[in-house]
Design a protein around this motif. Sequence first.
Motif, short mmCIF file in Angstrom:
data_model
loop_
_atom_site.label_atom_id
_atom_site.label_comp_id
_atom_site.label_asym_id
_atom_site.label_seq_id
_atom_site.Cartn_x
_atom_site.Cartn_y
_atom_site.Cartn_z
N PHE A 258 0.83 -1.21 0.00
CA PHE A 258 0.00 0.00 0.00
C PHE A 258 0.86 1.26 0.00
N GLN A 259 1.95 1.23 0.73
CA GLN A 259 2.80 2.41 0.88
C GLN A 259 3.83 2.57 -0.23
N TYR A 260 4.02 1.53 -1.05
CA TYR A 260 5.08 1.61 -2.06
C TYR A 260 4.74 2.67 -3.12
N PRO A 261 5.67 3.56 -3.42
CA PRO A 261 5.41 4.66 -4.38
C PRO A 261 5.57 4.21 -5.83
N PHE A 262 4.64 3.40 -6.33
CA PHE A 262 4.73 2.94 -7.71
C PHE A 262 4.77 4.13 -8.66
N SER A 263 5.70 4.08 -9.60
CA SER A 263 5.83 5.13 -10.60
C SER A 263 5.22 4.65 -11.92
N ALA A 264 5.04 5.56 -12.86
CA ALA A 264 4.46 5.20 -14.15
C ALA A 264 5.29 4.13 -14.86
N GLU A 265 6.61 4.17 -14.68
CA GLU A 265 7.50 3.21 -15.33
C GLU A 265 7.29 1.78 -14.80
N GLN A 266 6.68 1.65 -13.65
CA GLN A 266 6.48 0.33 -13.06
C GLN A 266 5.08 -0.22 -13.31
N LEU A 267 4.29 0.53 -14.08
CA LEU A 267 2.93 0.11 -14.38
C LEU A 267 2.82 -0.41 -15.82
N SER A 268 1.76 -1.16 -16.08
CA SER A 268 1.54 -1.70 -17.42
C SER A 268 1.47 -0.57 -18.44
N ARG A 269 2.15 -0.75 -19.57
CA ARG A 269 2.11 0.27 -20.62
C ARG A 269 0.80 0.23 -21.39
N TRP A 270 -0.04 -0.77 -21.10
CA TRP A 270 -1.33 -0.88 -21.77
C TRP A 270 -2.47 -0.26 -20.95
N ASP A 271 -2.40 -0.34 -19.63
CA ASP A 271 -3.51 0.24 -18.86
C ASP A 271 -3.06 1.20 -17.76
N PHE A 272 -1.76 1.31 -17.51
CA PHE A 272 -1.24 2.21 -16.47
C PHE A 272 -2.00 2.04 -15.16
N PHE A 273 -2.29 0.79 -14.84
CA PHE A 273 -2.99 0.51 -13.59
C PHE A 273 -2.42 -0.76 -12.94
N HIS A 274 -2.35 -1.84 -13.72
CA HIS A 274 -1.73 -3.06 -13.21
C HIS A 274 -0.21 -2.92 -13.25
N PRO A 275 0.50 -3.65 -12.40
CA PRO A 275 1.96 -3.61 -12.45
C PRO A 275 2.50 -4.18 -13.76
N GLY A 276 3.51 -3.51 -14.34
CA GLY A 276 4.23 -4.09 -15.46
C GLY A 276 5.31 -5.00 -14.91
N LYS A 277 6.25 -5.40 -15.75
CA LYS A 277 7.31 -6.30 -15.29
C LYS A 277 8.11 -5.69 -14.15
N ASP A 278 8.44 -4.41 -14.27
CA ASP A 278 9.22 -3.78 -13.22
C ASP A 278 8.41 -3.69 -11.93
N GLY A 279 7.13 -3.41 -12.06
CA GLY A 279 6.27 -3.38 -10.88
C GLY A 279 6.17 -4.75 -10.23
N GLN A 280 6.06 -5.79 -11.04
CA GLN A 280 6.03 -7.15 -10.51
C GLN A 280 7.33 -7.48 -9.78
N ALA A 281 8.44 -7.03 -10.32
CA ALA A 281 9.72 -7.26 -9.67
C ALA A 281 9.79 -6.58 -8.31
N ARG A 282 9.21 -5.38 -8.21
CA ARG A 282 9.20 -4.66 -6.93
C ARG A 282 8.33 -5.40 -5.92
N LEU A 283 7.20 -5.95 -6.37
CA LEU A 283 6.35 -6.73 -5.47
C LEU A 283 7.08 -7.97 -4.97
N ALA A 284 7.82 -8.62 -5.86
CA ALA A 284 8.60 -9.80 -5.46
C ALA A 284 9.66 -9.42 -4.42
N GLU A 285 10.29 -8.28 -4.65
CA GLU A 285 11.32 -7.81 -3.71
C GLU A 285 10.73 -7.54 -2.33
#
Length: 298
Positions: A258-285
């Motif tokens: 909830f507190q993680y500051p997701f940036s646009a670069e970490q979101l899906s390039r198709w919907d800018f809402f779901h995590p993209g690959k980089d966002g998924q990597a941050r969740l794994a971390e």
Amino acid sequence: MGTTAPRRRARRRLTGALAAVAVLAGVVTGCDGGEPASEGERGAQAGPRWNTAPTSIAAVGDSITRGFDACSVLADCPEVSWATGDDPAVDSLATRLIGAAQAPARSWNHAVTGSRMADLPGQLASAAAHKPDLVTVMVGSNDACRPLASSMTSVADFRAGFEKALAGLRAASPTSQVYVSSVPDLQRLWEQGKDLPMVRQIWKLGICQSMLADPLSLATGATSRREEVRARVVEYNEVLREVCAKDPLCRYDGGAVFQYPFSAEQLSRWDFFHPGKDGQARLAELAHRQVTAAKPPR
């Protein structure tokens, strides 16, 4: 000099009485004067201990855990799932804990895109069949993401659903540990994409309208609606924390997602809402950090 002997006798009687009290206290409390309890004995008395190195993982939840919109438009991509994926760019929780070679045979993804808390009992029943060392749970976004804010899952129903799901898992697989992710801050995701014309057009297709409808509107109604959705997410996370805290083998992430500051670069390039690959990597971390920590987050 004449009062010395009586004083000595009184002092001896007092000393003897104190000694007797000390012996009695030792009997009552079970203190035998032996060695203090070991760390293992203290752990046994406190209940089951968290295993920081699980070797099998089952994942449950919604589109985030399925990698939806991370690889192509309107499609699941479980290979990049933060929990069980095998894409090296993500380095999923399963890969980090089990290793790339063993993870495919020792991890299972039972998440379903579009799922809500009401679907969790069934998913956890499927996960329990594997008797996994660890089950990851990420659910709640779709309970808040509804066509209207008034359609959001009530906090009471959300709590009842989570309690039922966790009880079912515990009955079917008593020793499985549970890592519970907090629900992401949906308002922050709105902030990341609202100023992009293409993104606004995509959001009109029906993505999380309780938060994303009329994304540029600052009217009182629109602002209040977004605040209502965010407040409900905060309430959901409190439910996850409270219910999880009652189970000694359940660990809530302390609000890390909830507190993680997701940036646009970490979101899906198709919907800018779901995590993209980089966002998924941050969740794994984030998950790996919490699962392998000696103590749960505060």
